[in-house]
Write a protein that holds these residues in place. Structure first.
Motif, PDB file in Angstrom:
ATOM      1  N   TRP A   1     -15.595   5.619  -3.314  1.00 30.11           N
ATOM      2  CA  TRP A   1     -14.789   6.807  -3.587  1.00 30.11           C
ATOM      3  C   TRP A   1     -13.566   6.834  -2.662  1.00 30.11           C
ATOM      4  O   TRP A   1     -12.450   7.112  -3.105  1.00 30.11           O
ATOM      5  CB  TRP A   1     -15.628   8.072  -3.387  1.00 30.11           C
ATOM      6  N   ALA A   2     -13.773   6.543  -1.372  1.00 27.05           N
ATOM      7  CA  ALA A   2     -12.674   6.565  -0.404  1.00 27.05           C
ATOM      8  C   ALA A   2     -11.606   5.529  -0.764  1.00 27.05           C
ATOM      9  O   ALA A   2     -10.409   5.797  -0.640  1.00 27.05           O
ATOM     10  CB  ALA A   2     -13.207   6.322   1.010  1.00 27.05           C
ATOM     11  N   ILE A   3     -12.034   4.365  -1.202  1.00 29.80           N
ATOM     12  CA  ILE A   3     -11.088   3.318  -1.617  1.00 29.80           C
ATOM     13  C   ILE A   3     -10.237   3.816  -2.783  1.00 29.80           C
ATOM     14  O   ILE A   3      -9.020   3.639  -2.795  1.00 29.80           O
ATOM     15  CB  ILE A   3     -11.844   2.023  -1.974  1.00 29.80           C
ATOM     16  N   ARG A   4     -10.871   4.445  -3.762  1.00 23.92           N
ATOM     17  CA  ARG A   4     -10.124   5.010  -4.897  1.00 23.92           C
ATOM     18  C   ARG A   4      -9.202   6.143  -4.447  1.00 23.92           C
ATOM     19  O   ARG A   4      -8.055   6.226  -4.871  1.00 23.92           O
ATOM     20  CB  ARG A   4     -11.084   5.518  -5.978  1.00 23.92           C
ATOM     21  N   ARG A   5      -9.703   7.007  -3.584  1.00 20.64           N
ATOM     22  CA  ARG A   5      -8.927   8.175  -3.125  1.00 20.64           C
ATOM     23  C   ARG A   5      -7.678   7.737  -2.360  1.00 20.64           C
ATOM     24  O   ARG A   5      -6.627   8.366  -2.454  1.00 20.64           O
ATOM     25  CB  ARG A   5      -9.815   9.053  -2.234  1.00 20.64           C
TER      26      ARG A   5
ATOM     27  N   ILE B   1       0.846  -1.183   0.000  1.00 19.68           N
ATOM     28  CA  ILE B   1       0.000   0.000   0.000  1.00 19.68           C
ATOM     29  C   ILE B   1       0.887   1.240   0.000  1.00 19.68           C
ATOM     30  O   ILE B   1       1.820   1.362   0.778  1.00 19.68           O
ATOM     31  CB  ILE B   1      -0.937  -0.008   1.229  1.00 19.68           C
ATOM     32  N   GLU B   2       0.577   2.155  -0.916  1.00 17.58           N
ATOM     33  CA  GLU B   2       1.336   3.394  -1.038  1.00 17.58           C
ATOM     34  C   GLU B   2       1.119   4.257   0.207  1.00 17.58           C
ATOM     35  O   GLU B   2       0.005   4.376   0.711  1.00 17.58           O
ATOM     36  CB  GLU B   2       0.854   4.143  -2.278  1.00 17.58           C
ATOM     37  N   LYS B   3       2.182   4.874   0.713  1.00 16.53           N
ATOM     38  CA  LYS B   3       2.059   5.761   1.865  1.00 16.53           C
ATOM     39  C   LYS B   3       1.494   7.100   1.410  1.00 16.53           C
ATOM     40  O   LYS B   3       1.973   7.688   0.449  1.00 16.53           O
ATOM     41  CB  LYS B   3       3.403   5.956   2.547  1.00 16.53           C
ATOM     42  N   LEU B   4       0.464   7.538   2.112  1.00 13.39           N
ATOM     43  CA  LEU B   4      -0.165   8.813   1.819  1.00 13.39           C
ATOM     44  C   LEU B   4      -0.175   9.658   3.083  1.00 13.39           C
ATOM     45  O   LEU B   4      -0.244   9.129   4.192  1.00 13.39           O
ATOM     46  CB  LEU B   4      -1.606   8.601   1.350  1.00 13.39           C
ATOM     47  N   TYR B   5      -0.144  10.959   2.932  1.00 12.59           N
ATOM     48  CA  TYR B   5      -0.223  11.874   4.065  1.00 12.59           C
ATOM     49  C   TYR B   5      -1.688  12.270   4.217  1.00 12.59           C
ATOM     50  O   TYR B   5      -2.230  13.020   3.403  1.00 12.59           O
ATOM     51  CB  TYR B   5       0.677  13.081   3.825  1.00 12.59           C
TER      52      TYR B   5
ATOM     53  N   THR C   1     -15.007  12.415   4.992  1.00 14.35           N
ATOM     54  CA  THR C   1     -14.023  12.136   6.035  1.00 14.35           C
ATOM     55  C   THR C   1     -14.353  10.830   6.741  1.00 14.35           C
ATOM     56  O   THR C   1     -13.468  10.018   7.014  1.00 14.35           O
ATOM     57  CB  THR C   1     -13.960  13.294   7.041  1.00 14.35           C
ATOM     58  N   GLN C   2     -15.630  10.577   7.028  1.00 12.87           N
ATOM     59  CA  GLN C   2     -16.009   9.327   7.681  1.00 12.87           C
ATOM     60  C   GLN C   2     -15.725   8.136   6.777  1.00 12.87           C
ATOM     61  O   GLN C   2     -15.248   7.098   7.246  1.00 12.87           O
ATOM     62  CB  GLN C   2     -17.484   9.343   8.078  1.00 12.87           C
ATOM     63  N   ALA C   3     -15.974   8.262   5.496  1.00  7.67           N
ATOM     64  CA  ALA C   3     -15.693   7.160   4.563  1.00  7.67           C
ATOM     65  C   ALA C   3     -14.199   6.839   4.540  1.00  7.67           C
ATOM     66  O   ALA C   3     -13.808   5.663   4.570  1.00  7.67           O
ATOM     67  CB  ALA C   3     -16.185   7.516   3.165  1.00  7.67           C
ATOM     68  N   LEU C   4     -13.372   7.855   4.487  1.00  6.44           N
ATOM     69  CA  LEU C   4     -11.919   7.631   4.535  1.00  6.44           C
ATOM     70  C   LEU C   4     -11.520   6.944   5.825  1.00  6.44           C
ATOM     71  O   LEU C   4     -10.712   6.015   5.842  1.00  6.44           O
ATOM     72  CB  LEU C   4     -11.178   8.966   4.384  1.00  6.44           C
ATOM     73  N   LYS C   5     -12.123   7.381   6.941  1.00  8.23           N
ATOM     74  CA  LYS C   5     -11.808   6.805   8.257  1.00  8.23           C
ATOM     75  C   LYS C   5     -12.193   5.319   8.310  1.00  8.23           C
ATOM     76  O   LYS C   5     -11.444   4.496   8.844  1.00  8.23           O
ATOM     77  CB  LYS C   5     -12.543   7.595   9.340  1.00  8.23           C
ATOM     78  N   VAL C   6     -13.339   4.964   7.764  1.00 11.41           N
ATOM     79  CA  VAL C   6     -13.782   3.564   7.751  1.00 11.41           C
ATOM     80  C   VAL C   6     -12.767   2.700   7.008  1.00 11.41           C
ATOM     81  O   VAL C   6     -12.359   1.643   7.499  1.00 11.41           O
ATOM     82  CB  VAL C   6     -15.183   3.435   7.106  1.00 11.41           C
TER      83      VAL C   6
END
Length: 112
Positions: free
Chosen positions: A76-80, A2-6, A39-44
């Protein structure tokens, strides 16, 4: 790998307290277009990846609205987060599976 993202670059400002919250239930207040659901989707998705012992249940009042709202937002969060190869999204049944561990995000409506 998995690519590291900030994450602050992805999430934006104003959600640090929300992101660090460790309680069981969250109440998030804000107006339209305030990034609450994004933000909640990314958190999940991040929580599923980081913790192999959890699954998620996403509930809405009516089942028929889940696909175009919560399910779409999580895709969307998975793609992002650039983790598409690790997730399988199905519409029948409506669920998202984190394939490395088999964890699931289930979607249920309270009425049909």
């Amino acid at each position: 790998m998995i690519e590291k993202l900030y994450l602050p670059d992805i999430i934006g400002k104003g959600y640090g307290e929300f992101w660090r919250f460790k309680g069981r239930y969250k109440v998030v207040k804000g107006s339209r277009a305030s990034k609450k659901s994004s933000t909640q989707a990314l958190k999940v998705i991040v929580e599923i990846i980081q913790n192999p012992h959890i699954n998620w249940l996403v509930v809405r009042k009516t089942e028929r609205t889940l696909r175009d709202s919560c399910f779409a937002q999580l895709k969307w969060a998975i793609r992002r987060l650039k983790v598409e190869p690790y997730f399988k999204c199905t519409t029948s049944p409506l669920e998202i599976i984190y394939e490395p561990t088999g964890q699931k995000i289930l979607f249920r409506g309270l009425t049909f």
